[in-house]
Write a protein that holds these residues in place. Structure first.
Motif, PDB file in Angstrom:
ATOM      1  N   UNK A 140      -7.429  -8.340   9.046  1.00 28.96           N
ATOM      2  CA  UNK A 140      -8.243  -8.125  10.242  1.00 28.96           C
ATOM      3  C   UNK A 140      -8.268  -9.356  11.150  1.00 28.96           C
ATOM      4  N   UNK A 141      -8.193  -9.135  12.449  1.00 28.20           N
ATOM      5  CA  UNK A 141      -8.383 -10.202  13.445  1.00 28.20           C
ATOM      6  C   UNK A 141      -9.474  -9.806  14.448  1.00 28.20           C
ATOM      7  N   UNK A 142     -10.290  -8.839  14.080  1.00 25.52           N
ATOM      8  CA  UNK A 142     -11.410  -8.314  14.879  1.00 25.52           C
ATOM      9  C   UNK A 142     -10.987  -7.388  16.006  1.00 25.52           C
ATOM     10  N   UNK A 143      -9.724  -6.958  16.031  1.00 24.91           N
ATOM     11  CA  UNK A 143      -9.278  -5.994  17.045  1.00 24.91           C
ATOM     12  C   UNK A 143     -10.016  -4.669  16.931  1.00 24.91           C
ATOM     13  N   UNK A 144     -10.544  -4.367  15.750  1.00 31.02           N
ATOM     14  CA  UNK A 144     -11.264  -3.111  15.525  1.00 31.02           C
ATOM     15  C   UNK A 144     -12.544  -3.016  16.349  1.00 31.02           C
ATOM     16  N   UNK A 145     -13.015  -4.108  16.918  1.00 26.81           N
ATOM     17  CA  UNK A 145     -14.282  -4.098  17.645  1.00 26.81           C
ATOM     18  C   UNK A 145     -14.265  -3.145  18.831  1.00 26.81           C
TER      19      UNK A 145
ATOM     20  N   UNK B  80     -13.727   9.860  16.678  1.00 22.71           N
ATOM     21  CA  UNK B  80     -13.282   8.784  15.818  1.00 22.71           C
ATOM     22  C   UNK B  80     -11.802   8.506  16.069  1.00 22.71           C
ATOM     23  N   UNK B  81     -11.448   7.245  16.146  1.00 27.27           N
ATOM     24  CA  UNK B  81     -10.069   6.831  16.390  1.00 27.27           C
ATOM     25  C   UNK B  81      -9.223   6.988  15.131  1.00 27.27           C
ATOM     26  N   UNK B  82      -7.999   7.434  15.303  1.00 24.59           N
ATOM     27  CA  UNK B  82      -7.064   7.530  14.196  1.00 24.59           C
ATOM     28  C   UNK B  82      -6.419   6.166  13.973  1.00 24.59           C
ATOM     29  N   UNK B  83      -6.179   5.826  12.723  1.00 22.28           N
ATOM     30  CA  UNK B  83      -5.537   4.555  12.403  1.00 22.28           C
ATOM     31  C   UNK B  83      -4.137   4.502  12.988  1.00 22.28           C
ATOM     32  N   UNK B  84      -3.744   3.355  13.462  1.00 21.10           N
ATOM     33  CA  UNK B  84      -2.408   3.135  13.995  1.00 21.10           C
ATOM     34  C   UNK B  84      -1.541   2.580  12.872  1.00 21.10           C
ATOM     35  N   UNK B  85      -0.354   3.151  12.690  1.00 23.85           N
ATOM     36  CA  UNK B  85       0.567   2.615  11.698  1.00 23.85           C
ATOM     37  C   UNK B  85       1.061   1.264  12.187  1.00 23.85           C
TER      38      UNK B  85
ATOM     39  N   UNK C 269     -13.945  -0.417  10.743  1.00 22.38           N
ATOM     40  CA  UNK C 269     -14.265  -1.736  10.207  1.00 22.38           C
ATOM     41  C   UNK C 269     -13.229  -2.100   9.143  1.00 22.38           C
ATOM     42  N   UNK C 270     -13.025  -3.401   8.899  1.00 25.14           N
ATOM     43  CA  UNK C 270     -12.056  -3.798   7.884  1.00 25.14           C
ATOM     44  C   UNK C 270     -12.557  -3.448   6.481  1.00 25.14           C
TER      45      UNK C 270
ATOM     46  N   UNK D 169      -7.637  -0.394  11.208  1.00 21.46           N
ATOM     47  CA  UNK D 169      -7.321   0.262  12.482  1.00 21.46           C
ATOM     48  C   UNK D 169      -5.845   0.165  12.865  1.00 21.46           C
ATOM     49  N   UNK D 170      -5.140  -0.828  12.323  1.00 22.31           N
ATOM     50  CA  UNK D 170      -3.727  -1.013  12.651  1.00 22.31           C
ATOM     51  C   UNK D 170      -3.480  -1.801  13.919  1.00 22.31           C
TER      52      UNK D 170
END
Length: 79
Positions: A36-41, A1-6, A46-47, A27-28
């Protein structure tokens, strides 16, 4: 799992409108912070939906570490 980016070491003050839904970037990576701009894809994140209960200024978390997400709880002061 990815860690959130500040995204920012401070909150984002936003005037929200009662009844409107906002999608907070978890996700940051979004270029449209704090939303959100869908970069989390490209991640497994998810937002987070926030529905305004009244029209007012709220402070969305920028550090992505708040225990009160999507709202700031001051965690950025300890990072």
């Amino acid at each position: 799992m990815m860690k959130m980016k500040t995204a920012k070491n401070a909150p984002y003050p936003v005037e929200v409108i009662k009844g409107q839904a906002y999608y907070w970037c978890t996700c940051g990576l979004s270029e449209n912070q704090p939303f959100c701009d869908s970069s989390h894809q490209r991640t497994d994140m998810t937002p987070l939906e926030f529905i305004a209960t009244e029209t007012m200024t709220v402070y969305f978390c920028g550090c992505k570490q708040s225990a009160n997400a999507p709202l700031c709880d001051g965690t950025h002061f300890s990072l």
